[in-house]
Design an enzyme around this catalytic site. Sequence first.
Site, short mmCIF file in Angstrom:
data_model
loop_
_atom_site.label_atom_id
_atom_site.label_comp_id
_atom_site.label_asym_id
_atom_site.label_seq_id
_atom_site.Cartn_x
_atom_site.Cartn_y
_atom_site.Cartn_z
N HIS A 178 -2.40 2.79 -6.04
CA HIS A 178 -2.93 1.49 -5.48
C HIS A 178 -3.10 0.70 -6.72
O HIS A 178 -3.32 -0.74 -6.79
CB HIS A 178 -4.24 1.79 -4.98
CG HIS A 178 -4.51 0.69 -3.70
ND1 HIS A 178 -4.18 0.36 -2.75
CD2 HIS A 178 -5.77 -0.10 -3.85
CE1 HIS A 178 -4.56 -0.49 -2.06
NE2 HIS A 178 -5.48 -1.01 -2.75
N ARG B 144 -0.52 -2.05 -6.81
CA ARG B 144 -0.64 -3.13 -6.01
C ARG B 144 -1.53 -3.95 -6.56
O ARG B 144 -1.52 -5.36 -6.45
CB ARG B 144 -1.21 -2.61 -4.52
CG ARG B 144 -1.66 -3.56 -3.57
CD ARG B 144 -2.11 -2.83 -2.38
NE ARG B 144 -2.72 -3.87 -1.28
CZ ARG B 144 -2.51 -4.28 -0.38
NH1 ARG B 144 -0.92 -4.45 -0.43
NH2 ARG B 144 -3.22 -5.11 0.25
N HIS C 101 -3.73 -9.01 3.67
CA HIS C 101 -5.34 -8.98 3.78
C HIS C 101 -5.63 -9.86 5.01
O HIS C 101 -4.96 -10.90 5.35
CB HIS C 101 -5.96 -9.72 2.39
CG HIS C 101 -6.03 -8.81 1.32
ND1 HIS C 101 -6.18 -9.28 0.14
CD2 HIS C 101 -5.92 -7.33 1.28
CE1 HIS C 101 -6.06 -8.61 -0.90
NE2 HIS C 101 -5.82 -7.18 -0.03
N LYS D 68 -1.81 -2.03 7.40
CA LYS D 68 -3.20 -1.92 7.61
C LYS D 68 -3.42 -2.43 9.03
O LYS D 68 -3.34 -3.59 9.12
CB LYS D 68 -4.15 -2.26 6.70
CG LYS D 68 -5.63 -1.47 6.91
CD LYS D 68 -6.35 -1.92 5.81
CE LYS D 68 -7.76 -1.28 5.69
NZ LYS D 68 -8.49 -1.51 4.58
N TYR E 214 -9.35 -10.61 -7.27
CA TYR E 214 -8.46 -11.01 -8.47
C TYR E 214 -8.62 -12.11 -9.53
O TYR E 214 -8.18 -11.88 -10.33
CB TYR E 214 -7.14 -10.65 -7.89
CG TYR E 214 -6.85 -9.66 -7.20
CD1 TYR E 214 -6.71 -8.32 -7.67
CD2 TYR E 214 -6.50 -9.67 -5.71
CE1 TYR E 214 -6.42 -7.12 -7.00
CE2 TYR E 214 -6.16 -8.43 -5.16
CZ TYR E 214 -6.09 -7.45 -5.68
OH TYR E 214 -5.93 -6.33 -4.82
N ARG F 117 0.85 -1.38 0.09
CA ARG F 117 0.19 -0.07 0.06
C ARG F 117 0.81 1.39 0.06
O ARG F 117 1.95 1.17 0.42
CB ARG F 117 -0.79 0.00 1.33
CG ARG F 117 -1.90 -1.26 1.30
CD ARG F 117 -2.80 -1.02 2.69
NE ARG F 117 -3.55 -2.38 2.85
CZ ARG F 117 -3.29 -3.32 3.29
NH1 ARG F 117 -2.01 -3.39 3.98
NH2 ARG F 117 -4.02 -4.35 3.37
#
Length: 300
Positions: free
Chosen positions: A230, A233, A256, A165, A265, A140
């Site tokens: 982003h 990414r 994640h 995150k 994806y 990120r």
Amino acid sequence: MTPYNRRRNPFINRMAQDMQIRNLAASTIDSYTWHVDKFCSHFGKLPEELGLEEIRQYQLYLVNEKKSSWSSFNQAVCALRFLYEITLGKPWVIKHIPFGKRPKTLPIVLSDQEASQLIKCTHNLKHRTVLLTLYAAGLRLAEATHLQVTDIDGQRAQIRVSCGKGSKERRVPASPRLLEALREYWKVHRPSNYLFPGKTPDVPLSSATIQRACKMSAAFAAIGKPVSPHTLRHSYATSMLEAGVDLLTISKLLGHSSFITTMIYLHVRRQHFDRSPSPIDWLPVRQCPQWAERNPHEAT
């Protein structure tokens, strides 16, 4: 310094303290207090003077007048929920503050050639190295700008991501090409603290700076897609999936919290569509438009 005391609202100050006690990220505290401050400013009153009707009016204002994105709308809802349930101790309000339904859109991804051209068209060495790091490691933007020199482990070819995150630390592999680019960058700039410092060595590079650089590079590279940092990414994750890396590994590399998040994806990988036939392939050759144009007499 995060401006928690906007308008010197005592409830916002207390809300910031409640969030600090729960070890929430500084960026989360900043955004939540910002939304609560805008909510109070809209009515010119303190939160304890505002009830369910005002909350409903404010939500309609965000949707109809301010035209806020659904991400911003739901962030405001989270902020108000925290304010009333935790800071003000009114859990009964929570049931009446609904979230907005976000539209489900697929991520924009770049091909290998487009990503290469984007990075090549970034002339500033620091900005180019940041974009290369985003694409090569799938970070990120905030994770990349907050990297420190000591986070790069050249011996083990790994990058330590400590500002992930949710304050979750992880390690991602660093390719030989990325390590070489980081060494060349270090020889020029010689950073001592943050790998990509801002105006002073003790401050990380601004995310807005990289966002502007990415937009300019996309224009120079003549990429018609809407591109942001982003996007690199997303492109990393899609390329890994197309290369045969399993979803669970990609989920861990991206940091994640839910495996379900990574599954998006599957819908943008190229191989997924290459194996899908078209009904036109099953039609007789004589019914194809190109054959009819070349043989007009036989077609009739």
